[in-house]
Scaffold this motif. Structure first.
Motif, mmCIF file in Angstrom:
data_model
loop_
_atom_site.group_PDB
_atom_site.id
_atom_site.type_symbol
_atom_site.label_atom_id
_atom_site.label_comp_id
_atom_site.label_asym_id
_atom_site.label_seq_id
_atom_site.Cartn_x
_atom_site.Cartn_y
_atom_site.Cartn_z
ATOM 1 N N ARG A 78 0.889 -1.159 0.000
ATOM 2 C CA ARG A 78 0.000 0.000 0.000
ATOM 3 C C ARG A 78 0.928 1.211 0.000
ATOM 4 O O ARG A 78 1.958 1.197 0.655
ATOM 5 N N SER A 82 -0.596 6.225 -3.733
ATOM 6 C CA SER A 82 -1.856 5.708 -4.286
ATOM 7 C C SER A 82 -3.049 6.241 -3.500
ATOM 8 O O SER A 82 -4.112 6.492 -4.068
ATOM 9 N N MET A 83 -2.878 6.422 -2.207
ATOM 10 C CA MET A 83 -3.948 7.014 -1.400
ATOM 11 C C MET A 83 -4.192 8.466 -1.817
ATOM 12 O O MET A 83 -5.330 8.916 -1.903
ATOM 13 N N GLU A 85 -3.596 9.814 -4.724
ATOM 14 C CA GLU A 85 -4.085 9.913 -6.092
ATOM 15 C C GLU A 85 -5.513 9.403 -6.252
ATOM 16 O O GLU A 85 -6.102 9.545 -7.316
ATOM 17 N N LYS A 86 -6.032 8.809 -5.212
ATOM 18 C CA LYS A 86 -7.364 8.203 -5.259
ATOM 19 C C LYS A 86 -8.426 9.242 -5.611
ATOM 20 O O LYS A 86 -8.430 10.339 -5.080
ATOM 21 N N HIS A 87 -9.302 8.867 -6.486
ATOM 22 C CA HIS A 87 -10.428 9.733 -6.842
ATOM 23 C C HIS A 87 -11.626 9.247 -6.045
ATOM 24 O O HIS A 87 -12.385 8.395 -6.481
ATOM 25 N N SER A 88 -11.790 9.781 -4.892
ATOM 26 C CA SER A 88 -12.836 9.349 -3.984
ATOM 27 C C SER A 88 -14.189 9.947 -4.339
ATOM 28 O O SER A 88 -14.278 11.006 -4.935
ATOM 29 N N LYS A 104 -6.193 15.458 -7.860
ATOM 30 C CA LYS A 104 -5.099 14.805 -7.130
ATOM 31 C C LYS A 104 -4.287 15.842 -6.347
ATOM 32 O O LYS A 104 -3.081 15.764 -6.242
ATOM 33 N N SER A 145 -8.228 10.388 4.116
ATOM 34 C CA SER A 145 -8.351 8.955 3.842
ATOM 35 C C SER A 145 -9.217 8.264 4.892
ATOM 36 O O SER A 145 -10.033 7.399 4.571
#
Length: 154
Positions: A78, A82-83, A85-88, A104, A145
């Motif tokens: 993990r 990547s956290m 860049e996440k598109h939540s 981002k 997050s």
């Protein structure tokens, strides 16, 4: 107030039921195995140490590649990147992205401090740069997050 105290007293007197056998973390007993997820905090600690020593290159590697939190299924790690860049779909995440006009934006914020700080801000001493990396990863990224995970669980 007496009834409230009596109710609390009764609740405290009940036996503790352990639903799962997962180890407590910081006084909290998780309902599922999140031990690997929690190790992302070790990456943050590593990054804070590295930027404290002005080793931004190695801090970038830890940010991008991860070193402590093995992803589900094993093998890969993990990563904080990547956290970031996440598109939540979280409303709070979207609100911040809209404000910064960058989906981002957290990654942009941290990456700029890790690799392109002098060209953008001209700060060669690095004190502010260190704080941006530390606070960006620990306070902004982790905060959003966690909110995102809570929102997804509802």
């Amino acid at each position: 107030m007496v009834h409230f105290r009596a109710a609390i007293g009764l609740l405290c007197a009940l036996p503790v039921i352990v639903v799962h056998g997962f180890d407590p973390m910081g006084g909290y007993t998780p309902m599922s195995d999140v031990s690997s997820h929690s190790k992302i905090a070790l990456d943050i600690c590593d990054i804070e140490t590295l930027v404290g020593d002005c080793n931004f290159e190695r801090a970038k590697e830890v940010y991008s590649d991860g070193v402590n939190a093995v992803a589900s299924g094993g093998g890969a790690f993990r990563t904080l990147e990547s956290m970031a860049e996440k598109h939540s779909t979280s409303a709070m995440w979207a609100e911040y992205a809209s404000y910064h006009e960058d989906t981002k934006y957290i990654d942009t914020f941290i990456e700029t401090a890790l690799v392109g700080w002098e060209s953008v801000y001209g700060d060669t001493k690095g004190a502010a740069r260190k704080q941006v990396v530390k606070k960006g990863a620990r306070d902004i990224l982790m905060h959003l997050s966690i909110i995102d995970e809570l929102d997804a669980a509802l």
